[in-house]
Design a protein around this motif. Structure first.
Motif, PDB file in Angstrom:
ATOM      1  N   ARG A   1       1.969   8.580  -8.739  1.00  0.00           N
ATOM      2  CA  ARG A   1       2.527   9.590  -7.955  1.00  0.00           C
ATOM      3  C   ARG A   1       1.834   9.503  -6.366  1.00  0.00           C
ATOM      4  NH1 ARG A   1       7.042  11.849  -7.613  1.00  0.00           N
ATOM      5  NH2 ARG A   1       7.686  12.836  -9.680  1.00  0.00           N
ATOM      6  N   GLU A   2       0.818   8.624  -6.103  1.00  0.00           N
ATOM      7  CA  GLU A   2       0.457   8.326  -4.832  1.00  0.00           C
ATOM      8  C   GLU A   2       1.216   7.270  -4.361  1.00  0.00           C
ATOM      9  OE1 GLU A   2      -1.677   9.925  -2.829  1.00  0.00           O
ATOM     10  OE2 GLU A   2      -1.912  11.526  -4.317  1.00  0.00           O
ATOM     11  N   LEU A   3       1.550   6.113  -5.021  1.00  0.00           N
ATOM     12  CA  LEU A   3       2.449   5.237  -4.534  1.00  0.00           C
ATOM     13  C   LEU A   3       3.688   5.141  -4.158  1.00  0.00           C
ATOM     14  CD1 LEU A   3       0.740   2.322  -6.612  1.00  0.00           C
ATOM     15  CD2 LEU A   3       0.099   3.002  -4.479  1.00  0.00           C
ATOM     16  N   ILE A   4       4.593   6.264  -5.037  1.00  0.00           N
ATOM     17  CA  ILE A   4       5.892   6.392  -4.980  1.00  0.00           C
ATOM     18  C   ILE A   4       6.252   6.664  -3.610  1.00  0.00           C
ATOM     19  CG2 ILE A   4       7.823   7.536  -5.526  1.00  0.00           C
ATOM     20  CD1 ILE A   4       6.735   7.617  -8.305  1.00  0.00           C
ATOM     21  N   PRO A   5       5.813   7.713  -3.064  1.00  0.00           N
ATOM     22  CA  PRO A   5       6.371   8.159  -1.531  1.00  0.00           C
ATOM     23  C   PRO A   5       5.969   7.055  -0.579  1.00  0.00           C
ATOM     24  CG  PRO A   5       4.269   9.431  -2.256  1.00  0.00           C
ATOM     25  CD  PRO A   5       5.124   8.764  -3.417  1.00  0.00           C
ATOM     26  N   MET A   6       4.740   6.398  -0.609  1.00  0.00           N
ATOM     27  CA  MET A   6       4.225   5.528   0.306  1.00  0.00           C
ATOM     28  C   MET A   6       5.309   4.330   0.326  1.00  0.00           C
ATOM     29  SD  MET A   6       0.462   3.926   0.623  1.00  0.00           S
ATOM     30  CE  MET A   6       0.059   5.172   1.303  1.00  0.00           C
ATOM     31  N   MET A   7       5.571   3.983  -0.996  1.00  0.00           N
ATOM     32  CA  MET A   7       6.683   2.578  -1.128  1.00  0.00           C
ATOM     33  C   MET A   7       8.140   2.989  -0.676  1.00  0.00           C
ATOM     34  SD  MET A   7       5.629   0.808  -4.520  1.00  0.00           S
ATOM     35  CE  MET A   7       4.258  -0.287  -4.807  1.00  0.00           C
TER      36      MET A   7
ATOM     37  N   LEU B   1      -3.224   3.006  -2.866  1.00  0.00           N
ATOM     38  CA  LEU B   1      -3.642   2.747  -4.239  1.00  0.00           C
ATOM     39  C   LEU B   1      -5.055   3.370  -4.545  1.00  0.00           C
ATOM     40  CD1 LEU B   1      -3.218   1.157  -6.842  1.00  0.00           C
ATOM     41  CD2 LEU B   1      -3.847  -0.879  -5.577  1.00  0.00           C
ATOM     42  N   LEU B   2      -5.999   2.959  -3.437  1.00  0.00           N
ATOM     43  CA  LEU B   2      -7.524   3.447  -3.670  1.00  0.00           C
ATOM     44  C   LEU B   2      -7.514   4.956  -3.718  1.00  0.00           C
ATOM     45  CD1 LEU B   2     -10.139   2.490  -3.759  1.00  0.00           C
ATOM     46  CD2 LEU B   2     -10.218   2.783  -1.188  1.00  0.00           C
ATOM     47  N   TYR B   3      -6.507   5.670  -3.096  1.00  0.00           N
ATOM     48  CA  TYR B   3      -6.653   6.982  -3.205  1.00  0.00           C
ATOM     49  C   TYR B   3      -6.348   7.521  -4.679  1.00  0.00           C
ATOM     50  CZ  TYR B   3      -5.874  12.222  -1.856  1.00  0.00           C
ATOM     51  OH  TYR B   3      -5.761  13.312  -1.790  1.00  0.00           O
ATOM     52  N   GLY B   4      -5.239   6.896  -5.166  1.00  0.00           N
ATOM     53  CA  GLY B   4      -4.895   7.359  -6.556  1.00  0.00           C
ATOM     54  C   GLY B   4      -5.903   6.934  -7.361  1.00  0.00           C
ATOM     55  N   VAL B   5      -6.625   5.616  -7.345  1.00  0.00           N
ATOM     56  CA  VAL B   5      -7.713   5.490  -8.311  1.00  0.00           C
ATOM     57  C   VAL B   5      -8.723   6.213  -8.257  1.00  0.00           C
ATOM     58  CG1 VAL B   5      -9.345   3.563  -8.653  1.00  0.00           C
ATOM     59  CG2 VAL B   5      -7.020   2.815  -8.190  1.00  0.00           C
TER      60      VAL B   5
ATOM     61  N   GLY C   1       0.413   2.320 -12.787  1.00  0.00           N
ATOM     62  CA  GLY C   1       1.054   3.095 -11.553  1.00  0.00           C
ATOM     63  C   GLY C   1       1.750   1.916 -10.396  1.00  0.00           C
ATOM     64  N   ILE C   2       1.049   0.997 -10.242  1.00  0.00           N
ATOM     65  CA  ILE C   2       1.612  -0.002  -9.416  1.00  0.00           C
ATOM     66  C   ILE C   2       3.080  -0.696  -9.980  1.00  0.00           C
ATOM     67  CG2 ILE C   2       1.781  -2.412  -8.447  1.00  0.00           C
ATOM     68  CD1 ILE C   2      -1.515  -1.871  -8.528  1.00  0.00           C
ATOM     69  N   VAL C   3       3.332  -1.126 -11.063  1.00  0.00           N
ATOM     70  CA  VAL C   3       4.735  -1.416 -11.653  1.00  0.00           C
ATOM     71  C   VAL C   3       5.760  -0.192 -11.694  1.00  0.00           C
ATOM     72  CG1 VAL C   3       5.625  -2.116 -13.728  1.00  0.00           C
ATOM     73  CG2 VAL C   3       3.400  -2.945 -13.263  1.00  0.00           C
ATOM     74  N   ALA C   4       5.103   0.945 -12.087  1.00  0.00           N
ATOM     75  CA  ALA C   4       6.374   2.066 -12.187  1.00  0.00           C
ATOM     76  C   ALA C   4       6.668   2.669 -10.870  1.00  0.00           C
ATOM     77  CB  ALA C   4       5.480   3.087 -12.784  1.00  0.00           C
ATOM     78  N   ALA C   5       5.575   2.577  -9.956  1.00  0.00           N
ATOM     79  CA  ALA C   5       5.818   3.000  -8.562  1.00  0.00           C
ATOM     80  C   ALA C   5       6.776   1.854  -7.745  1.00  0.00           C
ATOM     81  CB  ALA C   5       4.830   2.900  -7.618  1.00  0.00           C
TER      82      ALA C   5
END
Length: 279
Positions: A159-165, A199-203, A80-84
């Motif tokens: 999906r949680e990280l993309i909009p945030m980044m 990140l914590l939310y997605g986890v 998730g981190i890498v893809a986002a």
């Protein structure tokens, strides 16, 4: 003046009517079922309730559920981190295709996903003979359960990280590079602190889905008692055997895990809003 008072009263009535409908819906479809689970689980006494967890098959199901989550969640977190990061920070060919592929588990039934793994890795599947020659067993074994769980849960973190980044942009990373930071320093000192709550939310969402997944795991597990049954599958077997008290006891365990997850989710949402607002 009277018309204004009547309009205010009408708006107030509509508000309370909508609130009442929402509370009634939540009570009917969430609160009452939750109470029913715990009521049935404790119906024959607290001793039989705890005895349901001492059964060897129950302990095996709990262990397998935790092991599956412990393997799948870290893998999906790294992915998730890498893809986002790639999607939000860079432009490249095939970006939209990658986003579409990430959303596949949301669009495909988990049962279909499990069936695909059977067709690929089963004894009669595409790679069945190759795996048999290496004496490797995927389907109807723990690896198949882990693979199925990874598949159905991998969109949650990304999906949680993309909009945030995307909202944060790349200015801070560019400034860090200008000051001489390498890639790892930029990630750990700039990127990660900015996305930690998302990140914590997605986890948390990923953990909840991993522990509660039924459809895909049911297809690839083979329902082997004491070996390939997770908690949801064990609940189904107990219920089909009319062992209702034990079934509801195990279901209450999943319910408590869900409630803990909901509490953590609410805490992270509050922390995220506070962080975004500069608190």
């Amino acid at each position: 003046m009277n018309e204004l008072v009547l309009e205010v009263k009408f708006v107030s009535m509509k508000k309370w009517l909508l609130i009442g409908v929402a509370l009634g819906f939540l009570g009917l479809f969430i609160v009452i079922p939750l109470l029913a689970v715990f009521s049935e689980a404790l119906k024959k006494g607290i001793q039989l309730y705890f005895a349901a967890f001492n059964d060897a098959d129950a302990l095996s199901a709990i262990k397998l559920t935790l092991v599956t989550a412990a393997i799948s969640v870290p893998i999906n977190t790294v992915f998730g981190i890498v893809a986002a990061w790639a999607i939000a920070k860079f432009d490249f060919r095939g970006k939209n295709i990658l986003i579409t592929l990430i959303d596949i588990p949301f669009a495909v039934s988990p049962v279909i996903a499990g069936l695909v793994f059977v067709l690929l890795f089963g004894s009669q599947g595409l790679f069945g003979s190759f795996l048999a020659a290496l004496d490797l067993k995927i389907v109807f074994a723990v690896p198949g359960i882990v693979l199925a769980t990874i598949f159905v849960t991998f969109p949650f973190v990304v999906r949680e990280l993309i909009p945030m980044m995307q909202e944060q942009g790349t200015e801070e990373e560019q400034a860090a590079m200008t000051l001489g930071a390498n890639g790892w320093q930029m990630f750990f000192r700039v990127t990660l602190p900015n996305i930690k709550w998302g990140l914590l939310y997605g986890v948390i969402l990923c953990i909840a889905r991993a522990m509660g997944e039924f459809g895909a795991v049911s297809v690839v597990s083979g329902h082997i008692r004491g070996l390939t049954n997770t908690i949801p599958l064990h609940v189904e077997i107990l219920y089909n055997e009319y062992n209702f008290q034990a079934a509801f006891a195990m279901a209450s365990l999943l319910t408590m895990l869900a409630l803990v997850t909901l509490g953590l989710k609410s805490l992270v949402e509050w922390k995220t809003k506070k962080y975004v607002n500069g608190g």
